[in-house]
Design an enzyme around this catalytic site. Sequence first.
Site, PDB file in Angstrom:
ATOM      1  N   TYR A 105      -4.558  62.066 -27.251  1.00 52.57           N
ATOM      2  CA  TYR A 105      -5.522  60.526 -25.983  1.00 52.57           C
ATOM      3  C   TYR A 105      -3.896  61.689 -24.642  1.00 52.57           C
ATOM      4  O   TYR A 105      -3.645  61.192 -24.979  1.00 52.57           O
ATOM      5  CB  TYR A 105      -5.397  59.437 -25.512  1.00 52.57           C
ATOM      6  CG  TYR A 105      -6.556  58.763 -26.539  1.00 52.57           C
ATOM      7  CD1 TYR A 105      -7.873  58.451 -25.722  1.00 52.57           C
ATOM      8  CD2 TYR A 105      -6.298  58.180 -28.226  1.00 52.57           C
ATOM      9  CE1 TYR A 105      -9.053  57.462 -26.587  1.00 52.57           C
ATOM     10  CE2 TYR A 105      -8.098  57.326 -29.125  1.00 52.57           C
ATOM     11  CZ  TYR A 105      -8.293  57.154 -28.136  1.00 52.57           C
ATOM     12  OH  TYR A 105      -9.819  56.217 -28.904  1.00 52.57           O
ATOM     13  N   TYR A 144      -7.722  60.425 -35.692  1.00 52.46           N
ATOM     14  CA  TYR A 144      -6.422  60.283 -35.399  1.00 52.46           C
ATOM     15  C   TYR A 144      -5.758  58.736 -36.294  1.00 52.46           C
ATOM     16  O   TYR A 144      -6.921  57.868 -36.454  1.00 52.46           O
ATOM     17  CB  TYR A 144      -5.849  60.365 -34.080  1.00 52.46           C
ATOM     18  CG  TYR A 144      -6.917  58.326 -33.007  1.00 52.46           C
ATOM     19  CD1 TYR A 144      -6.073  57.789 -33.271  1.00 52.46           C
ATOM     20  CD2 TYR A 144      -7.616  59.072 -32.290  1.00 52.46           C
ATOM     21  CE1 TYR A 144      -6.989  56.410 -32.264  1.00 52.46           C
ATOM     22  CE2 TYR A 144      -8.561  58.271 -31.870  1.00 52.46           C
ATOM     23  CZ  TYR A 144      -7.614  56.560 -31.780  1.00 52.46           C
ATOM     24  OH  TYR A 144      -8.384  55.418 -31.289  1.00 52.46           O
ATOM     25  N   ARG A 154      -8.074  56.709 -37.430  1.00 47.91           N
ATOM     26  CA  ARG A 154      -9.455  56.089 -37.523  1.00 47.91           C
ATOM     27  C   ARG A 154     -11.041  57.182 -37.483  1.00 47.91           C
ATOM     28  O   ARG A 154     -10.208  58.730 -36.908  1.00 47.91           O
ATOM     29  CB  ARG A 154      -9.307  56.004 -35.655  1.00 47.91           C
ATOM     30  CG  ARG A 154      -8.327  55.088 -35.405  1.00 47.91           C
ATOM     31  CD  ARG A 154      -9.307  53.677 -35.370  1.00 47.91           C
ATOM     32  NE  ARG A 154     -10.402  53.526 -35.569  1.00 47.91           N
ATOM     33  CZ  ARG A 154     -11.250  52.975 -34.733  1.00 47.91           C
ATOM     34  NH1 ARG A 154     -10.651  53.061 -33.318  1.00 47.91           N
ATOM     35  NH2 ARG A 154     -12.917  52.793 -35.007  1.00 47.91           N
ATOM     36  N   HIS A 157     -14.412  59.056 -32.685  1.00 55.42           N
ATOM     37  CA  HIS A 157     -15.420  57.953 -32.132  1.00 55.42           C
ATOM     38  C   HIS A 157     -14.832  58.517 -30.676  1.00 55.42           C
ATOM     39  O   HIS A 157     -14.351  58.794 -29.461  1.00 55.42           O
ATOM     40  CB  HIS A 157     -14.353  56.789 -31.834  1.00 55.42           C
ATOM     41  CG  HIS A 157     -13.293  55.965 -31.713  1.00 55.42           C
ATOM     42  ND1 HIS A 157     -12.130  56.581 -33.177  1.00 55.42           N
ATOM     43  CD2 HIS A 157     -12.851  55.553 -30.849  1.00 55.42           C
ATOM     44  CE1 HIS A 157     -11.295  56.598 -32.153  1.00 55.42           C
ATOM     45  NE2 HIS A 157     -11.335  55.769 -30.845  1.00 55.42           N
ATOM     46  N   HIS A 159     -15.041  55.859 -26.563  1.00 55.62           N
ATOM     47  CA  HIS A 159     -15.140  54.197 -26.431  1.00 55.62           C
ATOM     48  C   HIS A 159     -16.399  54.699 -24.769  1.00 55.62           C
ATOM     49  O   HIS A 159     -16.509  56.007 -24.674  1.00 55.62           O
ATOM     50  CB  HIS A 159     -14.170  54.167 -25.777  1.00 55.62           C
ATOM     51  CG  HIS A 159     -13.131  54.148 -26.648  1.00 55.62           C
ATOM     52  ND1 HIS A 159     -12.654  52.905 -27.624  1.00 55.62           N
ATOM     53  CD2 HIS A 159     -12.045  54.890 -27.483  1.00 55.62           C
ATOM     54  CE1 HIS A 159     -11.785  53.107 -28.398  1.00 55.62           C
ATOM     55  NE2 HIS A 159     -10.912  54.770 -28.472  1.00 55.62           N
TER      56      HIS A 159
HETATM   57 FE   LIG Z   1      -9.837  55.236 -29.815  1.00 54.03          FE
END
Ligand SMILES: [Fe+2]
Length: 233
Positions: A105, A144, A154, A157, A159
Amino acid sequence: MPDPIGYRREVPGTQPPYLHPDYKSTVKRSPTKATIAVPHTLSEVTGPLWTKERVGSIADDLTVQDKERPLGERIVVAGRVMDEDGRPVPNTLVELWQCNASGRYHHPVDQHDAPLDPNFTGRGHAVTDGNGDYRFVTIKPGAYPWPNHFNAWRPAHIHFSLFGPSFVTRLVTQMFFPGDPLLALDPIFNGVPAPARDLLVSSFDLGMTVPDTALAYRFDIVLRGRAATPTGI
Ligand SMILES: [Fe+2]
């Protein structure tokens, strides 16, 4: 007692529980006492109202927000926002945020040892049109690792946050990709009751692809009711 005005309450079994021990964060943050249902009043059912004019510039293409093109596989993510009766919901603010193609991120808290992309912030928003449709162009996010349990990763995806026609139709959720082997191992995805969790998996849509440019995934979102898209994850 039903609300004198407003929306139907969530249908039991369609939403993730506040406490799901396999998802460690829920152990600390879940309420320890019974929650109180606050009646819907005009304040909760009449706003806020969004239009393209009010939101201003529409940042629905995450691949053109910086000087250069971001790295990764370019994709279209699009769908329709509907109410509990399947009717399209126009003028809904749809916001998304995601990691880059490497699984990192653009945020100081994310210290994952994967490269940042200076040309990808991973943030965008759009407003649904008269048919309830929205459309983004973005980069396919990477998987990640996260510290929930040993070797936890994870699944890829995106959000999503939506403001429907009122505060009680606010929805925060995650969109996943079909066929991802990490879905079966993800406590967040599996914390959502079956079969409602399947509503979080987008579908490959050949008709929405852009030749020589981008593959496409459809993600329809239902704000309330029995087929409501699970929220709060
Ligand atoms: Fe996330």
